[in-house]
Motif scaffolding. Structure first.
Motif, PDB file in Angstrom:
ATOM      1  N   LYS A 150       1.038  -1.126   0.143  1.00 55.55           N
ATOM      2  CA  LYS A 150       0.063   0.140   0.033  1.00 55.55           C
ATOM      3  C   LYS A 150       0.835   1.294  -0.073  1.00 55.55           C
ATOM      4  CE  LYS A 150      -0.734  -0.414   4.892  1.00 55.55           C
ATOM      5  NZ  LYS A 150      -1.442  -0.659   5.982  1.00 55.55           N
ATOM      6  N   SER A 162       3.280   1.670  -2.235  1.00 53.05           N
ATOM      7  CA  SER A 162       4.013   1.418  -3.422  1.00 53.05           C
ATOM      8  C   SER A 162       5.522   1.074  -3.269  1.00 53.05           C
ATOM      9  CB  SER A 162       4.079   2.904  -4.136  1.00 53.05           C
ATOM     10  OG  SER A 162       2.537   3.511  -4.210  1.00 53.05           O
ATOM     11  N   TYR A 195       1.615 -11.105 -10.061  1.00 50.77           N
ATOM     12  CA  TYR A 195       1.811  -9.743  -9.739  1.00 50.77           C
ATOM     13  C   TYR A 195       0.690  -9.386  -8.921  1.00 50.77           C
ATOM     14  CZ  TYR A 195       2.385  -4.581 -10.169  1.00 50.77           C
ATOM     15  OH  TYR A 195       2.631  -3.196  -9.921  1.00 50.77           O
ATOM     16  N   ASP A 200      -0.927  -5.747  -6.629  1.00 54.23           N
ATOM     17  CA  ASP A 200      -0.624  -4.387  -6.556  1.00 54.23           C
ATOM     18  C   ASP A 200      -1.732  -4.034  -5.647  1.00 54.23           C
ATOM     19  OD1 ASP A 200      -0.402  -1.734  -6.525  1.00 54.23           O
ATOM     20  OD2 ASP A 200       0.445  -1.666  -8.664  1.00 54.23           O
ATOM     21  N   GLU A 201      -1.351  -3.525  -4.359  1.00 51.15           N
ATOM     22  CA  GLU A 201      -2.097  -3.294  -3.399  1.00 51.15           C
ATOM     23  C   GLU A 201      -2.548  -1.835  -3.609  1.00 51.15           C
ATOM     24  OE1 GLU A 201      -1.383  -3.843   0.750  1.00 51.15           O
ATOM     25  OE2 GLU A 201      -0.453  -5.592   0.595  1.00 51.15           O
ATOM     26  N   VAL A 202      -1.828  -1.144  -4.355  1.00 52.37           N
ATOM     27  CA  VAL A 202      -2.096   0.346  -4.751  1.00 52.37           C
ATOM     28  C   VAL A 202      -3.406   0.183  -5.692  1.00 52.37           C
ATOM     29  CG1 VAL A 202      -1.503   2.632  -5.523  1.00 52.37           C
ATOM     30  CG2 VAL A 202      -0.004   1.210  -4.118  1.00 52.37           C
ATOM     31  N   ALA A 203      -3.157  -0.397  -6.784  1.00 49.48           N
ATOM     32  CA  ALA A 203      -4.158  -0.512  -7.938  1.00 49.48           C
ATOM     33  C   ALA A 203      -5.193  -1.465  -7.735  1.00 49.48           C
ATOM     34  CB  ALA A 203      -3.346  -0.761  -9.202  1.00 49.48           C
ATOM     35  N   LEU A 204      -5.102  -2.119  -6.605  1.00 51.40           N
ATOM     36  CA  LEU A 204      -5.973  -3.179  -6.207  1.00 51.40           C
ATOM     37  C   LEU A 204      -6.103  -4.261  -7.458  1.00 51.40           C
ATOM     38  CD1 LEU A 204      -9.062  -1.032  -4.757  1.00 51.40           C
ATOM     39  CD2 LEU A 204      -7.165  -2.281  -3.634  1.00 51.40           C
ATOM     40  N   MET A 205      -4.807  -4.717  -7.958  1.00 48.93           N
ATOM     41  CA  MET A 205      -4.870  -5.638  -9.077  1.00 48.93           C
ATOM     42  C   MET A 205      -4.043  -6.855  -8.795  1.00 48.93           C
ATOM     43  SD  MET A 205      -3.113  -4.828 -12.899  1.00 48.93           S
ATOM     44  CE  MET A 205      -1.257  -4.345 -12.159  1.00 48.93           C
ATOM     45  N   GLN A 206      -4.636  -7.992  -9.346  1.00 47.59           N
ATOM     46  CA  GLN A 206      -3.865  -9.227  -9.168  1.00 47.59           C
ATOM     47  C   GLN A 206      -3.813  -9.884 -10.561  1.00 47.59           C
ATOM     48  OE1 GLN A 206      -4.615 -12.006  -6.081  1.00 47.59           O
ATOM     49  NE2 GLN A 206      -4.872 -10.378  -4.462  1.00 47.59           N
ATOM     50  N   THR A 207      -2.665 -10.105 -10.992  1.00 46.46           N
ATOM     51  CA  THR A 207      -2.456 -10.730 -12.296  1.00 46.46           C
ATOM     52  C   THR A 207      -1.633 -11.908 -12.285  1.00 46.46           C
ATOM     53  OG1 THR A 207      -2.030 -10.290 -14.734  1.00 46.46           O
ATOM     54  CG2 THR A 207      -0.802  -9.007 -13.075  1.00 46.46           C
TER      55      THR A 207
END
Length: 197
Positions: free
Chosen positions: A112, A114, A153, A155-162
């Protein structure tokens, strides 16, 4: 005659070094020293089954594992082989002729704040007192061959998981400019790929 003897001495020492690095017990000593150095430097668990060095340009890692600060897997792989031009480093260039990676898992995370989960490694090797060179180091990579790779990957900032998994990725690169964030690819082949977002 003195100069010739000195040159012959350096050549003989270099040949002894090359030949000794082919011996399994010497490679085991090198592996243990590298693991100990890395663990002391980055303060997280590192395991390397074996390091083989074929001077002047081939370096291989076998059965390697790097843990991040939250004790999760950062990088795991069965085999990493790099063909690198060591003498180019003297000219401020990194010339990688080929990279081959097999049976690997890569987990990248951004928290969170970054911060990437590998930032601590970069900070461990930073030398803040050393003045930075104005000339950026050049990087070139010839060919890439990845087999059976899993990449995740979060990303807690963009709320993304890929994530993506593929059986084989082969690429021939033409040019890399890190400052302009440009990578030119001559050929790319990707087989048996699945992913999620």
């Amino acid at each position: 005659k003195l100069i010739l003897k000195v040159v012959l001495l350096f050549i003989a020492l270099f040949l002894i070094l090359v030949l000794s690095l082919q011996l399994s017990f010497v490679q085991k000593i090198v592996t243990n020293k590298v693991v100990s150095f890395l663990e002391d430097k980055i303060k997280t668990e590192v395991n390397i089954g074996a390091i083989t060095i074929g001077l002047p340009k081939n370096i291989s890692l076998h059965d390697f594992y790097f843990e991040d600060e939250s004790q999760d897997t950062l990088l795991y792989g069965k085999s990493l082989k790099v063909d690198i031009g060591l003498f180019a480093l003297l000219r401020n260039k990194v010339e990688i002729h080929s990279i081959a990676l097999s049976e690997a898992t890569v987990n990248l995370k951004v928290d969170k704040d970054s911060v990437f989960n590998f930032d601590y490694i970069i900070k461990a090797f930073e030398t803040p007192d050393k003045p930075q060179s104005e000339e950026a180091m050049e990087l070139s990579i010839g060919s890439v061959n990845f087999n059976n790779i899993k990449f995740r990957y979060a990303d807690e900032v963009a709320l993304m998981q890929t994530g993506v998994a593929f059986a084989q990725l082969e690429a021939q690169l033409h040019a890399i400019d890190l400052e302009k964030q440009i990578i030119e690819v001559n050929r790319l082949e990707l087989k048996h790929t699945t992913g999620y977002f």
